[in-house]
Design a protein around this motif. Structure first.
Motif, PDB file in Angstrom:
ATOM      1  N   LEU A 155       0.717  -1.210   0.103  1.00  0.00           N
ATOM      2  CA  LEU A 155       0.094  -0.016  -0.172  1.00  0.00           C
ATOM      3  C   LEU A 155       0.874   1.330   0.173  1.00  0.00           C
ATOM      4  O   LEU A 155       0.684   2.282  -0.675  1.00  0.00           O
ATOM      5  N   GLY A 239      -3.254  -1.414  -4.326  1.00  0.00           N
ATOM      6  CA  GLY A 239      -4.614  -1.795  -3.920  1.00  0.00           C
ATOM      7  C   GLY A 239      -4.967  -3.329  -4.410  1.00  0.00           C
ATOM      8  O   GLY A 239      -5.794  -4.044  -3.363  1.00  0.00           O
ATOM      9  N   LEU A 275      -8.818  -0.513  -1.188  1.00  0.00           N
ATOM     10  CA  LEU A 275      -8.811  -0.211  -2.586  1.00  0.00           C
ATOM     11  C   LEU A 275     -10.004   0.626  -3.411  1.00  0.00           C
ATOM     12  O   LEU A 275      -9.325   1.404  -4.055  1.00  0.00           O
ATOM     13  N   LEU A 278      -8.153   4.176  -2.262  1.00  0.00           N
ATOM     14  CA  LEU A 278      -7.070   4.323  -3.468  1.00  0.00           C
ATOM     15  C   LEU A 278      -7.608   4.685  -4.853  1.00  0.00           C
ATOM     16  O   LEU A 278      -6.948   5.412  -5.553  1.00  0.00           O
TER      17      LEU A 278
END
Length: 466
Positions: A155, A239, A275, A278
């Motif tokens: 990440l 992600g 996810l 992002l």
């Protein structure tokens, strides 16, 4: 960006209030994975369905509380955005009044609205990513520290890769916008004058100029697209790679005491929180952020307008040295076709500044051809043309010459618009239409002229230009 930093410092109370309401969203994110893990480990997997349903109910209540906090966030965003808009509008209006440019004022106020809407979206996206990420990371650490070691490194790598592309992406975005504006301005000037361009025989020259601008925009668009690939890579690393790592390391994690519920909760954190957050950050900040940076630079104090388009250069007469000849032709040769006999062959000519040159002779000896070569509308087979020391064709030379075509030609529009003072402006000691003959042209004076004699058609544009 200094403008935004100053605004945030001045409105720090609004920022604190915005952060306080965003904490509710952090709590929602935290309980999403934590409650799911507890519902599995302490409830359904242990044969206590009531406990599992209770934890799921807590997660549902957290969603409602988070939605309430998100609604309150919009009020804080408005308290940040509207002062920025008011400040930019004041700056634009002051500049427009100072420069007395109404067209620029209209365009800049449109850019202010773009800055306002884009800034609001960026605040929402950035705030959501920060507080969602904090809630998810705290939840992963609460479930099992080993989960944090699997998820956090990719990440962080994805976010770092995305941040590294922001500045180059903003430059490419600005290059594309500048190229697009140049092309639009050029076409806006060319399209209304197509008839005049045809009459002057400048079709190839104008087409080549437009082609250069189109090619420049295509190159800028391709460069922008290539930079966009890095955003996709950042999203994949930050992600989607954590999902793959969680599944690949699942046996290793279970062997080291990570429960099945904690593993499912970690997957929920990544797929349902990290996810999407992002994705919103990459697409929102990557596109809108670059656009906002470009707009703020243009609206900022001391920022010059976009560089002038090639072809729009104007050189003042004072820039030409006084001892430079007005025109120099060297071994000039031209023919209308590769197998045709030259109309002009090995012509050498020097015209000093301040003199006048008249070329006379029967039709077909090359008078118009010579004029077209000097104006840069025709390309010689051999030899050079220099106007005031500058090569022809060339943008600087084009700014130093005026070409009036020999054909009888009245520019587009009604005669009153084309020659509004026709009959009133003296031309070689007489009017375009002498006063005694005005009654012979009743339709001209009503705003429309029927078929005119060739000599009159030639005099009307000249009277209008004088």
């Amino acid at each position: 960006m200094k403008e935004l930093t100053l605004l945030l410092r001045e409105r720090w109370r609004v920022v604190v209030r915005l952060a306080a309401w965003s904490v509710l969203e952090t709590g929602q994110t935290f309980l999403l994975g934590y409650a799911l893990a507890r519902a599995l480990d302490e409830g359904f997997l242990s044969g206590r369905a009531g406990v599992g349903l209770g934890w799921l109910g807590i997660a549902g209540a957290a969603v409602l509380v988070g939605a309430f906090g998100t609604g309150r966030v919009y009020g804080g965003v408005a308290a940040l955005v509207e002062p920025l808009r008011d400040r930019l509008v004041r700056r634009v209006v002051d500049r427009g009044v100072r420069e007395a440019d109404g067209g620029a004022l209209s365009g800049l106020t449109q850019q202010v609205e773009i800055a306002r809407d884009t800034f609001a979206g960026l605040v929402m996206v950035s705030r959501s990513f920060v507080f969602t990420t904090v809630g998810a990371l705290v939840g992963l650490f609460s479930l099992a520290p080993l989960l944090l070691l699997v998820v956090a490194p990719p990440l962080a790598a994805g976010v770092a890769l995305f941040v590294a592309t922001l500045r180059p992406l903003a430059r490419r975005q600005e290059e594309f916008l500048v190229a697009d504006e140049r092309l639009a301005a050029h076409l806006g000037a060319v399209c209304p004058g197509l008839r005049d361009i045809t009459a002057g025989g400048a079709e190839e020259h104008v087409a080549a100029d437009a082609g250069q601008r189109i090619d420049a925009e295509v190159r800028a668009a391709r460069s922008l697209a290539h930079r966009g690939v890095l955003r996709v890579a950042a999203l994949a690393v930050g992600g989607q790679l954590p999902i793959v790592l969680l599944l690949a390391t699942a046996p290793w994690l279970l062997a080291r005491g990570v429960s099945a519920g904690a593993l499912v909760g970690a997957l929920a954190y990544v797929t349902q929180s990290l996810l999407p957050a992002l994705q919103n950050l990459v697409h929102g900040l990557g596109t809108s952020g670059s656009r906002l940076a470009v707009v703020l630079r243009r609206l900022g104090p001391g920022i010059a307008a976009p560089p002038p388009a090639t072809g729009g250069i104007r050189v003042p007469p004072a820039a030409v040295p006084s001892d430079t000849p007005a025109l120099v032709l060297s071994s000039l040769t031209f023919a209308y076709g590769p197998a045709s006999d030259p109309v002009i062959k090995d012509l050498d000519l020097t015209v000093p500044r301040g003199t006048r040159l008249a070329v006379v002779g029967p039709s077909g000896i090359g008078k118009s051809t010579l004029t077209g070569l000097i104006a840069g509308l025709l390309e010689p087979r051999r030899g050079t043309v220099r106007l005031c020391g500058h090569p022809v064709p060339g943008h600087t030379a084009s700014a130093l010459r005026v070409l009036i075509p020999q054909e009888a030609y009245v520019f587009g529009g009604r005669s009153r618009k084309t020659s509004p003072n026709c009959g009133l402006i003296p031309y070689p000691g007489r009017s375009c239409w002498p006063p005694p003959r005005r009654s012979a042209w009743p339709r001209c004076w009503s705003g429309w002229a029927g078929p005119l004699p060739g000599s009159t058609r030639r005099r009307c544009p000249r009277a209008n230009d004088s």
